[in-house]
Scaffold this motif. Structure first.
Motif, mmCIF file in Angstrom:
data_model
loop_
_atom_site.group_PDB
_atom_site.id
_atom_site.type_symbol
_atom_site.label_atom_id
_atom_site.label_comp_id
_atom_site.label_asym_id
_atom_site.label_seq_id
_atom_site.Cartn_x
_atom_site.Cartn_y
_atom_site.Cartn_z
ATOM 1 N N THR A 198 -4.850 5.258 -8.875
ATOM 2 C CA THR A 198 -4.979 3.830 -9.154
ATOM 3 C C THR A 198 -3.756 3.108 -8.622
ATOM 4 O O THR A 198 -2.621 3.458 -8.965
ATOM 5 C CB THR A 198 -5.111 3.564 -10.658
ATOM 6 O OG1 THR A 198 -6.249 4.268 -11.172
ATOM 7 C CG2 THR A 198 -5.294 2.073 -10.913
ATOM 8 N N ILE A 199 -3.998 2.098 -7.804
ATOM 9 C CA ILE A 199 -2.909 1.273 -7.288
ATOM 10 C C ILE A 199 -2.868 -0.020 -8.066
ATOM 11 O O ILE A 199 -3.907 -0.573 -8.448
ATOM 12 C CB ILE A 199 -3.058 1.013 -5.769
ATOM 13 C CG1 ILE A 199 -1.808 0.344 -5.212
ATOM 14 C CG2 ILE A 199 -4.307 0.185 -5.470
ATOM 15 C CD1 ILE A 199 -1.780 0.270 -3.680
ATOM 16 N N SER A 200 -1.664 -0.498 -8.328
ATOM 17 C CA SER A 200 -1.500 -1.767 -9.016
ATOM 18 C C SER A 200 -0.224 -2.426 -8.505
ATOM 19 O O SER A 200 0.584 -1.784 -7.831
ATOM 20 C CB SER A 200 -1.427 -1.572 -10.534
ATOM 21 O OG SER A 200 -0.332 -0.750 -10.890
ATOM 22 N N ALA A 209 -3.975 4.173 -0.553
ATOM 23 C CA ALA A 209 -4.495 3.049 -1.327
ATOM 24 C C ALA A 209 -3.766 1.789 -0.904
ATOM 25 O O ALA A 209 -2.596 1.839 -0.512
ATOM 26 C CB ALA A 209 -4.318 3.281 -2.824
ATOM 27 N N ARG A 210 -4.460 0.665 -1.034
ATOM 28 C CA ARG A 210 -3.880 -0.606 -0.633
ATOM 29 C C ARG A 210 -4.378 -1.689 -1.570
ATOM 30 O O ARG A 210 -5.508 -1.632 -2.043
ATOM 31 C CB ARG A 210 -4.278 -0.922 0.802
ATOM 32 C CG ARG A 210 -3.523 -2.040 1.472
ATOM 33 C CD ARG A 210 -3.921 -2.136 2.920
ATOM 34 N NE ARG A 210 -5.258 -2.719 3.034
ATOM 35 C CZ ARG A 210 -5.514 -3.899 3.596
ATOM 36 N NH1 ARG A 210 -4.518 -4.625 4.063
ATOM 37 N NH2 ARG A 210 -6.736 -4.344 3.686
ATOM 38 N N ILE A 211 -3.511 -2.653 -1.840
ATOM 39 C CA ILE A 211 -3.897 -3.778 -2.678
ATOM 40 C C ILE A 211 -3.452 -5.059 -1.984
ATOM 41 O O ILE A 211 -2.325 -5.166 -1.508
ATOM 42 C CB ILE A 211 -3.283 -3.652 -4.100
ATOM 43 C CG1 ILE A 211 -3.786 -4.773 -5.005
ATOM 44 C CG2 ILE A 211 -1.758 -3.592 -4.060
ATOM 45 C CD1 ILE A 211 -3.490 -4.518 -6.469
ATOM 46 N N TYR A 265 -9.288 2.437 -1.356
ATOM 47 C CA TYR A 265 -8.749 3.787 -1.505
ATOM 48 C C TYR A 265 -9.334 4.721 -0.457
ATOM 49 O O TYR A 265 -10.465 4.543 -0.003
ATOM 50 C CB TYR A 265 -9.108 4.351 -2.887
ATOM 51 C CG TYR A 265 -8.503 3.622 -4.051
ATOM 52 C CD1 TYR A 265 -9.157 2.541 -4.635
ATOM 53 C CD2 TYR A 265 -7.271 4.020 -4.578
ATOM 54 C CE1 TYR A 265 -8.599 1.869 -5.718
ATOM 55 C CE2 TYR A 265 -6.717 3.365 -5.657
ATOM 56 C CZ TYR A 265 -7.385 2.289 -6.222
ATOM 57 O OH TYR A 265 -6.827 1.629 -7.293
ATOM 58 N N THR A 292 -8.572 -4.024 -3.832
ATOM 59 C CA THR A 292 -8.051 -2.681 -3.582
ATOM 60 C C THR A 292 -9.007 -1.874 -2.717
ATOM 61 O O THR A 292 -10.218 -2.119 -2.701
ATOM 62 C CB THR A 292 -7.824 -1.922 -4.895
ATOM 63 O OG1 THR A 292 -9.056 -1.824 -5.613
ATOM 64 C CG2 THR A 292 -6.799 -2.628 -5.774
ATOM 65 N N GLY A 319 0.803 -1.216 0.000
ATOM 66 C CA GLY A 319 0.000 0.000 0.000
ATOM 67 C C GLY A 319 0.832 1.259 0.000
ATOM 68 O O GLY A 319 2.061 1.225 0.118
#
Length: 119
Positions: free
Chosen positions: A67-69, A48-50, A58, A56, A34
């Protein structure tokens, strides 16, 4: 487990910027990666965290703009930031949690990278 973040810098309001973070070391598994940020005089907050499964979440303030990836093969996490606002100015930190090869839990932080949104 060590984290190395890159990206950041100065951008005008409405502009875009990308952050990258690479995790290295004795990584058996990653439960989540994150991005957090800390603005002057404020507490650190989740951006944000994935998760390892790809879920995900936010902060409300960045939904629809950030956008997190992640690249699981490379143990990397990315944050694409669009429509940046002056209030996005902060030091951004990457974070990862999981297990080492010794089955010890880790919760590691990167060194922080400054994002400044200003005209």
């Amino acid at each position: 487990v060590q984290l190395q973040a890159s990206g950041g810098g100065l951008v005008q309001p409405g502009g875009s910027l990308g952050l990258s973070c690479a995790a290295s070391g004795s990584i058996f598994s990653i439960n989540a990666m994150g991005w957090y940020r800390q603005a002057p005089g404020k507490q650190r907050e989740l951006v944000a965290r994935i998760t390892g499964g790809g879920s995900t979440n936010y902060a409300d303030s960045v939904k629809g703009r950030f956008t997190i990836s992640r690249d699981s093969a490379k143990n990397m996490v990315y944050l694409k930031m669009n429509s940046l606002k002056p209030e996005d100015t902060a030091v951004y930190y990457c974070n990862t949690r999981g297990l080492t090869w010794s089955r010890v839990q880790y919760d590691s932080w990167g060194q922080g990278t400054l994002v400044t949104v200003s005209s």
